[in-house]
Design a protein around this motif. Structure first.
Motif, mmCIF file in Angstrom:
data_model
loop_
_atom_site.group_PDB
_atom_site.id
_atom_site.type_symbol
_atom_site.label_atom_id
_atom_site.label_comp_id
_atom_site.label_asym_id
_atom_site.label_seq_id
_atom_site.Cartn_x
_atom_site.Cartn_y
_atom_site.Cartn_z
ATOM 1 N N ASP A 86 12.378 -3.983 9.973
ATOM 2 C CA ASP A 86 11.399 -4.774 10.415
ATOM 3 C C ASP A 86 10.181 -4.464 9.826
ATOM 4 N N HIS A 87 8.964 -5.102 10.225
ATOM 5 C CA HIS A 87 7.683 -4.731 9.878
ATOM 6 C C HIS A 87 7.296 -3.177 10.191
ATOM 7 N N ASN A 88 7.993 -2.804 11.271
ATOM 8 C CA ASN A 88 7.633 -1.575 11.928
ATOM 9 C C ASN A 88 8.341 -0.365 11.455
ATOM 10 N N THR A 89 9.405 -0.618 10.511
ATOM 11 C CA THR A 89 10.421 0.533 10.482
ATOM 12 C C THR A 89 9.743 1.463 9.213
ATOM 13 N N TRP A 90 9.213 0.966 8.285
ATOM 14 C CA TRP A 90 8.485 1.900 7.162
ATOM 15 C C TRP A 90 7.308 2.585 8.085
ATOM 16 N N PRO A 91 6.535 1.912 8.638
ATOM 17 C CA PRO A 91 5.156 3.019 9.160
ATOM 18 C C PRO A 91 5.756 3.908 10.080
ATOM 19 N N LEU A 92 6.716 3.473 11.018
ATOM 20 C CA LEU A 92 7.261 4.725 11.742
ATOM 21 C C LEU A 92 8.157 5.815 10.841
ATOM 22 N N PHE A 93 8.784 5.120 10.060
ATOM 23 C CA PHE A 93 9.513 6.344 9.253
ATOM 24 C C PHE A 93 8.364 7.416 8.345
ATOM 25 N N ARG A 94 7.448 6.640 7.817
ATOM 26 C CA ARG A 94 6.474 7.372 6.960
ATOM 27 C C ARG A 94 5.605 8.451 7.802
ATOM 28 N N SER A 95 5.172 7.789 9.002
ATOM 29 C CA SER A 95 4.531 8.612 10.118
ATOM 30 C C SER A 95 5.485 9.935 10.548
ATOM 31 N N PHE A 96 6.687 9.568 10.770
ATOM 32 C CA PHE A 96 7.594 10.411 11.265
ATOM 33 C C PHE A 96 7.812 11.727 10.207
ATOM 34 N N LEU A 97 8.147 11.345 9.119
ATOM 35 C CA LEU A 97 8.227 12.099 8.006
ATOM 36 C C LEU A 97 7.082 13.032 7.552
ATOM 37 N N LEU A 98 5.896 12.691 7.436
ATOM 38 C CA LEU A 98 4.585 13.284 7.001
ATOM 39 C C LEU A 98 4.299 14.112 8.300
ATOM 40 N N GLU A 99 4.313 13.686 9.537
ATOM 41 C CA GLU A 99 4.098 14.773 10.434
ATOM 42 C C GLU A 99 4.948 16.033 10.435
ATOM 43 N N ARG A 100 6.277 15.607 10.014
ATOM 44 C CA ARG A 100 7.175 16.868 9.972
ATOM 45 C C ARG A 100 7.366 17.218 8.559
ATOM 46 N N ALA A 101 6.368 17.501 7.725
ATOM 47 C CA ALA A 101 6.666 17.346 6.243
ATOM 48 C C ALA A 101 7.072 18.740 5.687
ATOM 49 N N GLU A 102 6.631 19.845 6.686
ATOM 50 C CA GLU A 102 7.131 21.055 6.193
ATOM 51 C C GLU A 102 8.548 21.403 6.385
ATOM 52 N N LYS A 103 9.045 20.676 7.661
ATOM 53 C CA LYS A 103 10.363 20.615 7.898
ATOM 54 C C LYS A 103 11.218 20.059 6.901
ATOM 55 N N VAL A 104 10.704 18.879 6.359
ATOM 56 C CA VAL A 104 11.501 18.066 5.447
ATOM 57 C C VAL A 104 11.391 18.830 4.256
ATOM 58 N N ARG A 105 10.523 19.341 3.654
ATOM 59 C CA ARG A 105 10.502 20.317 2.401
ATOM 60 C C ARG A 105 11.350 21.585 2.581
ATOM 61 N N ALA A 106 11.410 22.007 3.878
ATOM 62 C CA ALA A 106 12.265 23.236 4.027
ATOM 63 C C ALA A 106 13.977 22.876 3.789
ATOM 64 N N ILE A 107 14.093 21.397 4.304
ATOM 65 C CA ILE A 107 15.516 20.834 4.366
ATOM 66 C C ILE A 107 15.882 20.632 2.762
ATOM 67 N N VAL A 108 14.910 19.896 2.227
ATOM 68 C CA VAL A 108 15.266 19.320 0.733
ATOM 69 C C VAL A 108 15.402 20.614 -0.065
ATOM 70 N N SER A 109 14.624 21.682 0.059
ATOM 71 C CA SER A 109 14.764 22.865 -0.901
ATOM 72 C C SER A 109 15.699 23.666 -0.599
ATOM 73 N N THR A 110 16.514 23.422 0.231
ATOM 74 C CA THR A 110 17.727 24.463 0.734
ATOM 75 C C THR A 110 19.053 23.766 0.871
ATOM 76 N N ARG A 111 18.979 22.567 0.897
ATOM 77 C CA ARG A 111 20.141 21.832 1.120
ATOM 78 C C ARG A 111 20.505 21.006 0.053
ATOM 79 N N SER A 112 21.907 20.533 -0.125
ATOM 80 C CA SER A 112 22.184 19.447 -1.047
ATOM 81 C C SER A 112 23.063 18.359 -0.242
#
Length: 361
Positions: A86-112
């Motif tokens: 719904d209209h809340n999904t993307w804002p929640l997803f976006r803020s969740f990822l950007l607040e954890r940006a370093e964790k996301v980068r660590a995962i995508v740089s080392t995993r497949s």
């Protein structure tokens, strides 16, 4: 690092051709991520050959797994969420990822992405069954090797012409259902009740150890979050695999193919199985490695036509999705003897996650 424009194009294409009509949540997220440089930019930390939308979505899934009480989990059926996008999904997803940006980068740089989509066993079973057994089965790009247990699963193919066709052991912990349609001019394939596998070998750059808690959680995260049935099937297959663990080889799909093949006893027909491998491995190089093996081999391929079968069966425009058409896979059966391809068959078009098989003439 991967180019941001490439990542954004891949996200848009994924939403349009792979997630559309299959995963409302992932279509919603990928479509918006393609338009958001900050979110899409997180995926640029991955090497180009691994920087696919499913990697970003799997990284998000893994982080939501670790914080199951975050409001975003309400949109993840895999975690018990019941909210539709719904209209809340993307804002929640976006803020969740950007607040954890370093964790996301660590995962995508080392995993497949290591998608152990066990339902694909129903897609390749009719092809593998064409090789008289007992066989030696070698899965390349195997991850945890769940397809190597295809002889242990029960299959129910729903057809319009003959009702339900049943194959596999009558008492199986895992039952797979698949719609089986016929293209114009095609006849129903013969489905033997059983396939006999005498040796199982998996080759992967990083074979997944299902006894490792973190690895298991990552494999769960690679399952699309709004498809909990896939997650259930993964769990059942993983339990069965622990009781009969294949032999694994850590190595490259091309450079180490011969080493892995050597583990299959010479008296067994060698069946090499690949499923959704060629987004990561050059198809022409793999075919060359098959030809270089010092024994006859059957290659059962399930992949996009352009990545795999086109290298041995060119000129089949009917096996490519038309413009705007959802992506589909093609099951092929190829015989290689004395360094040459001796026979090739395009057997079926498929839904990518095992839901549907369209048998070809």
């Amino acid at each position: 690092m991967t180019d941001l424009d490439l990542v954004r194009r891949r996200l848009a294409a994924f939403a349009r051709t792979e997630a559309h009509g299959v995963s409302p949540l992932y279509e919603h997220l990928a479509e918006r991520a393609a338009q958001d440089a900050d979110v899409a930019g997180l995926l640029t930390a991955a090497p180009e050959r691994f920087a696919h939308p499913t990697l970003l979505l799997a990284a998000a899934h893994r982080l939501v797994q670790a914080e199951p009480f975050h409001p975003l989990s309400d949109y993840y059926p895999s975690l018990g969420g019941t909210y539709g996008a719904d209209h809340n999904t993307w804002p929640l997803f976006r803020s969740f990822l950007l607040e954890r940006a370093e964790k996301v980068r660590a995962i995508v740089s080392t995993r497949s992405v290591q998608t152990n989509e066990v339902r694909r066993a129903a897609l390749v079973y009719p092809a593998v069954a064409r090789v008289k057994g007992p066989i030696g089965l070698l899965e390349v790009g195997c991850s945890a090797g769940l397809l190597l247990g295809l002889d242990q699963y029960g299959y129910r193919y729903q057809t319009q012409q003959a009702g339900q066709l049943v194959a596999g052991p009558t008492k199986s912990a895992l039952g797979l259902h698949c719609a089986l349609e016929l293209a114009d001019g095609a006849e129903l394939p013969k489905l033997p009740k059983s396939v006999k596998v005498a040796a199982r070998v998996g080759l992967d750059r990083a074979p997944a150890d299902l006894t490792d808690e973190d690895t298991y959680a990552w494999l769960e995260a690679c399952v699309w979050a709004d498809q909990p049935e896939r997650l259930r099937l993964f769990g059942v297959a993983a339990t069965a695999q622990r009781k009969a663990r294949p032999e694994f080889v850590t190595g490259d799909a091309v450079a180490d193919l011969a080493k892995a093949a050597a583990l299959v006893p010479a008296e067994l027909p060698l069946v090499v199985l690949t499923s959704n491998l060629f987004a990561y491995v050059p198809g022409a190089d793999f075919v060359a490695a098959l030809k270089a093996l010092d024994r006859p081999v059957w290659w059962v391929s399930h992949d996009g036509y352009a990545g795999a079968l086109e290298h041995v069966l060119p000129g089949r425009a009917d096996l490519k999705p038309a413009s705007g058409e959802p992506a589909f896979g093609v099951v092929g059966l190829v015989r290689v003897e004395k360094g040459e391809v001796s026979s090739v068959s395009a057997l079926a078009r498929t839904a990518l996650h095992g839901q549907r098989l369209v048998w070809l003439p």
